[in-house]
Design a protein around this motif. Structure first.
Motif, short mmCIF file in Angstrom:
data_model
loop_
_atom_site.label_atom_id
_atom_site.label_comp_id
_atom_site.label_asym_id
_atom_site.label_seq_id
_atom_site.Cartn_x
_atom_site.Cartn_y
_atom_site.Cartn_z
N MET A 129 0.82 -1.20 0.00
CA MET A 129 0.00 0.00 0.00
C MET A 129 0.87 1.26 0.00
SD MET A 129 -3.10 1.28 0.23
CE MET A 129 -4.33 2.03 1.20
N LYS A 130 1.86 1.31 0.89
CA LYS A 130 2.72 2.49 0.97
C LYS A 130 3.48 2.71 -0.33
CE LYS A 130 3.36 2.11 5.93
NZ LYS A 130 4.33 1.91 7.00
N THR A 131 3.95 1.64 -0.91
CA THR A 131 4.69 1.75 -2.17
C THR A 131 3.79 2.28 -3.27
OG1 THR A 131 6.13 -0.07 -1.52
CG2 THR A 131 6.08 0.49 -3.84
N LYS A 132 2.55 1.82 -3.30
CA LYS A 132 1.61 2.29 -4.31
C LYS A 132 1.34 3.78 -4.14
CE LYS A 132 -2.61 1.14 -6.64
NZ LYS A 132 -3.56 0.11 -6.94
N PHE A 133 1.23 4.24 -2.90
CA PHE A 133 1.03 5.66 -2.60
C PHE A 133 2.18 6.48 -3.19
CE2 PHE A 133 1.83 9.27 0.28
CZ PHE A 133 0.61 9.93 0.21
N LEU A 134 3.39 6.08 -2.88
CA LEU A 134 4.57 6.80 -3.36
C LEU A 134 4.69 6.71 -4.88
CD1 LEU A 134 6.97 8.45 -2.43
CD2 LEU A 134 8.23 6.33 -2.11
N ASP A 135 4.44 5.53 -5.44
CA ASP A 135 4.50 5.35 -6.90
C ASP A 135 3.50 6.25 -7.61
OD1 ASP A 135 6.49 3.48 -6.58
OD2 ASP A 135 5.19 1.74 -6.92
N THR A 136 2.32 6.39 -7.06
CA THR A 136 1.28 7.23 -7.67
C THR A 136 1.69 8.69 -7.65
OG1 THR A 136 -0.44 5.66 -7.05
CG2 THR A 136 -1.15 7.89 -7.57
N ILE A 137 2.24 9.14 -6.54
CA ILE A 137 2.71 10.53 -6.45
C ILE A 137 3.77 10.80 -7.51
CG2 ILE A 137 4.06 12.13 -5.01
CD1 ILE A 137 2.50 11.02 -2.61
N LYS A 138 4.70 9.88 -7.65
CA LYS A 138 5.78 10.06 -8.63
C LYS A 138 5.26 9.95 -10.06
CE LYS A 138 9.49 8.66 -5.56
NZ LYS A 138 10.55 7.71 -5.28
N LYS A 139 4.39 8.98 -10.32
CA LYS A 139 3.84 8.76 -11.66
C LYS A 139 3.16 10.02 -12.19
CE LYS A 139 0.54 5.93 -14.23
NZ LYS A 139 -0.43 4.81 -14.13
N TYR A 140 2.40 10.68 -11.36
CA TYR A 140 1.65 11.86 -11.79
C TYR A 140 2.34 13.18 -11.44
CZ TYR A 140 -2.01 8.54 -12.83
OH TYR A 140 -2.73 7.49 -13.35
N SER A 141 3.60 13.10 -11.03
CA SER A 141 4.38 14.30 -10.69
C SER A 141 3.59 15.26 -9.81
CB SER A 141 4.84 15.01 -11.98
OG SER A 141 5.59 14.14 -12.78
N MET A 142 3.02 14.72 -8.75
CA MET A 142 2.16 15.52 -7.87
C MET A 142 2.94 16.59 -7.10
SD MET A 142 -0.30 12.57 -6.41
CE MET A 142 -1.92 12.37 -7.12
N PHE A 143 4.20 16.31 -6.81
CA PHE A 143 5.03 17.26 -6.08
C PHE A 143 6.37 17.37 -6.76
CE2 PHE A 143 2.63 14.92 -2.67
CZ PHE A 143 1.68 15.90 -2.46
N SER A 144 6.99 18.54 -6.56
CA SER A 144 8.36 18.75 -7.02
C SER A 144 9.25 18.93 -5.80
CB SER A 144 8.44 20.00 -7.89
OG SER A 144 7.66 19.85 -9.05
N GLU A 145 10.49 18.58 -5.95
CA GLU A 145 11.45 18.78 -4.87
C GLU A 145 11.39 20.22 -4.41
OE1 GLU A 145 15.37 17.37 -2.99
OE2 GLU A 145 14.35 16.30 -4.59
N GLY A 146 11.30 20.41 -3.11
CA GLY A 146 11.26 21.75 -2.54
C GLY A 146 9.85 22.29 -2.32
N ASP A 147 8.83 21.56 -2.77
CA ASP A 147 7.45 22.02 -2.58
C ASP A 147 7.10 22.06 -1.10
OD1 ASP A 147 6.91 22.33 -5.26
OD2 ASP A 147 5.58 20.58 -5.42
N ARG A 148 6.27 23.02 -0.76
CA ARG A 148 5.69 23.10 0.58
C ARG A 148 4.27 22.59 0.46
NH1 ARG A 148 3.25 27.96 3.69
NH2 ARG A 148 3.04 27.03 5.76
N VAL A 149 3.97 21.50 1.12
CA VAL A 149 2.66 20.86 1.04
C VAL A 149 1.90 21.16 2.33
CG1 VAL A 149 1.43 18.67 0.80
CG2 VAL A 149 3.56 19.05 -0.47
N VAL A 150 0.71 21.71 2.16
CA VAL A 150 -0.15 22.04 3.29
C VAL A 150 -1.37 21.13 3.22
CG1 VAL A 150 -1.48 23.84 4.45
CG2 VAL A 150 0.61 24.44 3.21
N VAL A 151 -1.60 20.38 4.29
CA VAL A 151 -2.73 19.45 4.36
C VAL A 151 -3.84 20.08 5.19
CG1 VAL A 151 -3.50 17.19 5.17
CG2 VAL A 151 -1.25 17.44 4.10
N GLY A 152 -5.04 20.10 4.65
CA GLY A 152 -6.21 20.49 5.41
C GLY A 152 -6.56 19.33 6.33
N LEU A 153 -6.32 19.50 7.62
CA LEU A 153 -6.38 18.39 8.56
C LEU A 153 -7.61 18.52 9.46
CD1 LEU A 153 -4.73 15.89 9.31
CD2 LEU A 153 -3.48 17.30 10.95
N SER A 154 -8.64 17.76 9.13
CA SER A 154 -9.88 17.82 9.90
C SER A 154 -9.82 16.96 11.16
CB SER A 154 -11.05 17.34 9.04
OG SER A 154 -10.93 15.95 8.77
#
Length: 112
Positions: free
Chosen positions: A1-26
């Motif tokens: 599961m964890k590998t699939k999560f990481l693979d999906t992020i990389k496959k779709y270039s969801m983030f770039s090195e140095g990005d600041r990611v803010v999560v809306g945390l309910s």
């Protein structure tokens, strides 16, 4: 599961090195799962991570417990957190907006 999560992020270039990611945390299952996985892989992804929690003051003590849960989680994980407390019922009284509309508008304002 964890590998699939990481693979999906990389496959779709969801983030770039140095990005600041803010999560809306309910404090719900979805956002907690997301921030937990992003926190685990932030070094590998080259991102910094923070969270925003908005207490809409709609559900009284239950909303306060959610806020405290999120605060405790972020403190334990050393994740920077910004909390907004917005009196949505009071805003609705003043503006005539529905609860859903006012809460959405305020959420967007907080994330700006």
């Amino acid at each position: 599961m964890k590998t699939k999560f990481l693979d999906t992020i990389k496959k779709y270039s969801m983030f770039s090195e140095g990005d600041r990611v803010v999560v809306g945390l309910s404090g719900g299952a979805d956002s907690m799962c997301l921030i937990t996985l992003l926190d685990e892989f932030k070094a590998e992804l080259g991102i910094s991570l923070s969270a925003v929690h908005i207490n809409h003051c709609i559900r009284g003590e239950e909303a306060d417990r959610d806020e405290q849960f999120v605060r405790s989680f972020c403190e334990r994980k050393n994740i920077p957190l910004t909390v907004f407390r917005k009196d949505i019922p009071g805003i609705c009284e003043k503006t005539g907006e529905s609860t859903e509309l006012a809460a959405r508008r305020v959420r967007y304002e907080c994330f700006r």
